[in-house]
Design a protein around this motif. Structure first.
Motif, PDB file in Angstrom:
ATOM      1  N   GLN A   1      -0.653  11.677   5.587  1.00 23.31           N
ATOM      2  CA  GLN A   1      -0.390  10.795   6.732  1.00 23.31           C
ATOM      3  C   GLN A   1       1.047  10.300   6.605  1.00 23.31           C
ATOM      4  N   LEU A   2       1.956  10.740   7.475  1.00 30.37           N
ATOM      5  CA  LEU A   2       3.360  10.394   7.386  1.00 30.37           C
ATOM      6  C   LEU A   2       3.742   9.264   8.311  1.00 30.37           C
ATOM      7  N   LEU A   3       2.955   9.016   9.347  1.00 27.05           N
ATOM      8  CA  LEU A   3       3.314   8.023  10.332  1.00 27.05           C
ATOM      9  C   LEU A   3       2.307   6.880  10.291  1.00 27.05           C
ATOM     10  N   THR A   4       2.791   5.680  10.567  1.00 18.62           N
ATOM     11  CA  THR A   4       1.914   4.517  10.644  1.00 18.62           C
ATOM     12  C   THR A   4       1.259   4.477  12.014  1.00 18.62           C
ATOM     13  N   ASP A   5       0.428   3.475  12.221  1.00 23.12           N
ATOM     14  CA  ASP A   5      -0.260   3.352  13.508  1.00 23.12           C
ATOM     15  C   ASP A   5       0.711   3.138  14.648  1.00 23.12           C
ATOM     16  N   THR A   6       1.863   2.579  14.323  1.00 24.61           N
ATOM     17  CA  THR A   6       2.867   2.311  15.372  1.00 24.61           C
ATOM     18  C   THR A   6       3.785   3.504  15.613  1.00 24.61           C
ATOM     19  N   GLY A   7       3.553   4.586  14.861  1.00 22.39           N
ATOM     20  CA  GLY A   7       4.386   5.782  15.061  1.00 22.39           C
ATOM     21  C   GLY A   7       5.627   5.795  14.201  1.00 22.39           C
ATOM     22  N   GLU A   8       5.804   4.832  13.291  1.00 19.79           N
ATOM     23  CA  GLU A   8       6.993   4.777  12.445  1.00 19.79           C
ATOM     24  C   GLU A   8       6.733   5.531  11.141  1.00 19.79           C
ATOM     25  N   ILE A   9       7.793   6.022  10.552  1.00 20.86           N
ATOM     26  CA  ILE A   9       7.682   6.757   9.298  1.00 20.86           C
ATOM     27  C   ILE A   9       7.617   5.757   8.145  1.00 20.86           C
ATOM     28  N   GLU A  10       6.649   5.949   7.254  1.00 10.82           N
ATOM     29  CA  GLU A  10       6.541   5.052   6.118  1.00 10.82           C
ATOM     30  C   GLU A  10       7.748   5.208   5.208  1.00 10.82           C
ATOM     31  N   ALA A  11       8.258   4.095   4.680  1.00  9.15           N
ATOM     32  CA  ALA A  11       9.450   4.106   3.824  1.00  9.15           C
ATOM     33  C   ALA A  11       9.203   4.898   2.553  1.00  9.15           C
ATOM     34  N   ALA A  12       7.998   4.736   1.964  1.00 16.76           N
ATOM     35  CA  ALA A  12       7.688   5.447   0.723  1.00 16.76           C
ATOM     36  C   ALA A  12       7.711   6.954   0.939  1.00 16.76           C
ATOM     37  N   THR A  13       7.200   7.384   2.104  1.00 17.59           N
ATOM     38  CA  THR A  13       7.193   8.809   2.406  1.00 17.59           C
ATOM     39  C   THR A  13       8.607   9.338   2.583  1.00 17.59           C
ATOM     40  N   LEU A  14       9.456   8.585   3.234  1.00 20.78           N
ATOM     41  CA  LEU A  14      10.851   8.985   3.430  1.00 20.78           C
ATOM     42  C   LEU A  14      11.566   9.129   2.097  1.00 20.78           C
ATOM     43  N   LEU A  15      11.375   8.164   1.201  1.00 19.30           N
ATOM     44  CA  LEU A  15      12.012   8.232  -0.118  1.00 19.30           C
ATOM     45  C   LEU A  15      11.509   9.431  -0.901  1.00 19.30           C
ATOM     46  N   ASP A  16      10.208   9.708  -0.778  1.00 17.90           N
ATOM     47  CA  ASP A  16       9.641  10.841  -1.490  1.00 17.90           C
ATOM     48  C   ASP A  16      10.238  12.151  -0.999  1.00 17.90           C
ATOM     49  N   MET A  17      10.421  12.291   0.306  1.00 16.22           N
ATOM     50  CA  MET A  17      10.989  13.511   0.863  1.00 16.22           C
ATOM     51  C   MET A  17      12.437  13.685   0.437  1.00 16.22           C
ATOM     52  N   ILE A  18      13.179  12.583   0.420  1.00 20.05           N
ATOM     53  CA  ILE A  18      14.584  12.655  -0.017  1.00 20.05           C
ATOM     54  C   ILE A  18      14.659  13.067  -1.484  1.00 20.05           C
ATOM     55  N   GLN A  19      13.758  12.509  -2.302  1.00 19.49           N
ATOM     56  CA  GLN A  19      13.734  12.847  -3.714  1.00 19.49           C
ATOM     57  C   GLN A  19      13.436  14.332  -3.915  1.00 19.49           C
ATOM     58  N   ARG A  20      12.467  14.859  -3.134  1.00 19.65           N
ATOM     59  CA  ARG A  20      12.136  16.278  -3.235  1.00 19.65           C
ATOM     60  C   ARG A  20      13.318  17.152  -2.836  1.00 19.65           C
ATOM     61  N   GLU A  21      14.045  16.731  -1.819  1.00 17.75           N
ATOM     62  CA  GLU A  21      15.214  17.491  -1.374  1.00 17.75           C
ATOM     63  C   GLU A  21      16.296  17.500  -2.446  1.00 17.75           C
ATOM     64  N   LEU A  22      16.534  16.360  -3.093  1.00 18.48           N
ATOM     65  CA  LEU A  22      17.531  16.280  -4.156  1.00 18.48           C
ATOM     66  C   LEU A  22      17.135  17.132  -5.352  1.00 18.48           C
ATOM     67  N   GLU A  23      15.846  17.113  -5.715  1.00 15.73           N
ATOM     68  CA  GLU A  23      15.381  17.935  -6.825  1.00 15.73           C
ATOM     69  C   GLU A  23      15.565  19.419  -6.528  1.00 15.73           C
ATOM     70  N   LEU A  24      15.334  19.813  -5.277  1.00 17.79           N
ATOM     71  CA  LEU A  24      15.524  21.196  -4.877  1.00 17.79           C
ATOM     72  C   LEU A  24      16.980  21.602  -5.023  1.00 17.79           C
ATOM     73  N   ARG A  25      17.880  20.717  -4.602  1.00 19.23           N
ATOM     74  CA  ARG A  25      19.319  21.021  -4.714  1.00 19.23           C
ATOM     75  C   ARG A  25      19.744  21.086  -6.170  1.00 19.23           C
ATOM     76  N   ASN A  26      19.210  20.218  -7.016  1.00 20.88           N
ATOM     77  CA  ASN A  26      19.541  20.247  -8.446  1.00 20.88           C
ATOM     78  C   ASN A  26      19.079  21.551  -9.070  1.00 20.88           C
ATOM     79  N   THR A  27      17.909  22.037  -8.653  1.00 17.55           N
ATOM     80  CA  THR A  27      17.402  23.295  -9.177  1.00 17.55           C
ATOM     81  C   THR A  27      18.324  24.444  -8.826  1.00 17.55           C
ATOM     82  N   ILE A  28      18.821  24.441  -7.586  1.00 21.48           N
ATOM     83  CA  ILE A  28      19.773  25.475  -7.161  1.00 21.48           C
ATOM     84  C   ILE A  28      21.050  25.393  -7.997  1.00 21.48           C
ATOM     85  N   GLY A  29      21.533  24.190  -8.218  1.00 17.54           N
ATOM     86  CA  GLY A  29      22.760  24.014  -9.005  1.00 17.54           C
ATOM     87  C   GLY A  29      22.587  24.473 -10.441  1.00 17.54           C
TER      88      GLY A  29
END
Length: 267
Positions: free
Chosen positions: A1-29
């Motif tokens: 579940q990525l969105l709240t009842d009001t349709g907004e993106i949860e902050a924890a989910t956003l941080l988690d996605m950013i972290q996954r993206e950074l880890e992916l880039r580090n792996t490439i490097g």
């Protein structure tokens, strides 16, 4: 579940996605870094491998006059060794891990987070670039404001310009309010004006802290500015070791002389 009842993106989910993206880039490097390290690995030489001794037709080992065993077919062995090493290199190249690429497919909400992150990163980089350029421009303006271009800014036209002079041995260059050179050797950086004859505060330019001389002081230049029809170096010399002297003509220097002459005529 990525969105709240009001349709907004949860902050924890956003941080988690950013972290996954950074880890992916580090792996490439890391994969790229390991690949470069393998390429820079020292290639062993044939000297590290002991060649077999020479044998005659009867299979006996042959010895030289210096008491050392003779080796034969060295060139052939080197070629075989090079070919074998090249095969190993090609095999290692095939086995080397390829850069990890983001080939995953995300659902719409997740992809939206990634797009937001990438757009924010791009905006940040562009803003940082503009900030650095503005900061550099501000620094240059502050330096410019601190320069003395004369009582009526008459020497301002010299700023940002460079003038050349060649004698029988050397090529000289003078960049007013910046530096002076001799065949690319730094003869000094702008220090300021020095008093000339009659206490004139804008008749001598001083450049100091240039390249060091062998067993001598740092190079320096004294530029005497005189009235002339054009901006040019008309003379360059080295009156003392690592101490240089230029004579520079400029129409800017004529203004004050003409004013003094007019005052004298009126009197």
């Amino acid at each position: 579940q990525l969105l709240t009842d009001t349709g907004e993106i949860e902050a924890a989910t956003l941080l988690d996605m950013i972290q996954r993206e950074l880890e992916l880039r580090n792996t490439i490097g890391e994969a790229e870094k390991k690949k470069e390290e393998r390429k820079r690995a020292k290639k062993p030489t044939l000297r590290d491998v002991a060649p077999p001794p020479v044998e005659n037709e009867e299979g006996e080992e042959l010895w030289g006059e210096d008491g050392k065993k003779l080796n034969q077919h060295v060139e052939e062995e080197e070629e075989e060794y090079e070919e074998e090493y090249e095969d190993v290199e090609e095999e290692e190249e095939k086995e080397a891990p390829k850069p990890v690429r983001n080939t995953l497919t995300y659902d719409a909400p997740t992809q939206q987070l990634i797009d937001v992150y990438e757009e924010a990163e791009q905006l940040y980089n562009e803003a940082k670039k503009q900030h650095d350029a503005a900061k550099k421009q501000l620094t240059n303006l502050e330096k410019l404001a601190g320069l003395d271009f004369g009582e009526e800014e008459e020497f301002y036209a010299l700023h940002g310009q460079c003038y050349h002079y060649t004698d029988d041995k050397y090529k000289y260059k003078l960049c007013p309010f910046d530096r002076s050179d001799q065949d690319g050797t730094n003869l000094g950086k702008w220090e300021g004006w020095g008093s000339g004859e009659g206490g004139d505060k804008h008749s001598v330019m001083r450049y100091t802290k240039g390249a060091s001389c062998w067993q001598g002081p740092a190079r320096s230049t004294v530029v005497t500015v005189v009235c002339g029809s054009e901006n040019a170096i008309i003379e360059a010399s080295e009156p003392a070791k690592c101490e240089y002297a230029f004579t520079f003509t400029s129409p800017a220097k004529c203004n004050k002389i003409m004013e003094e002459a007019e005052i004298h005529d009126e009197l």
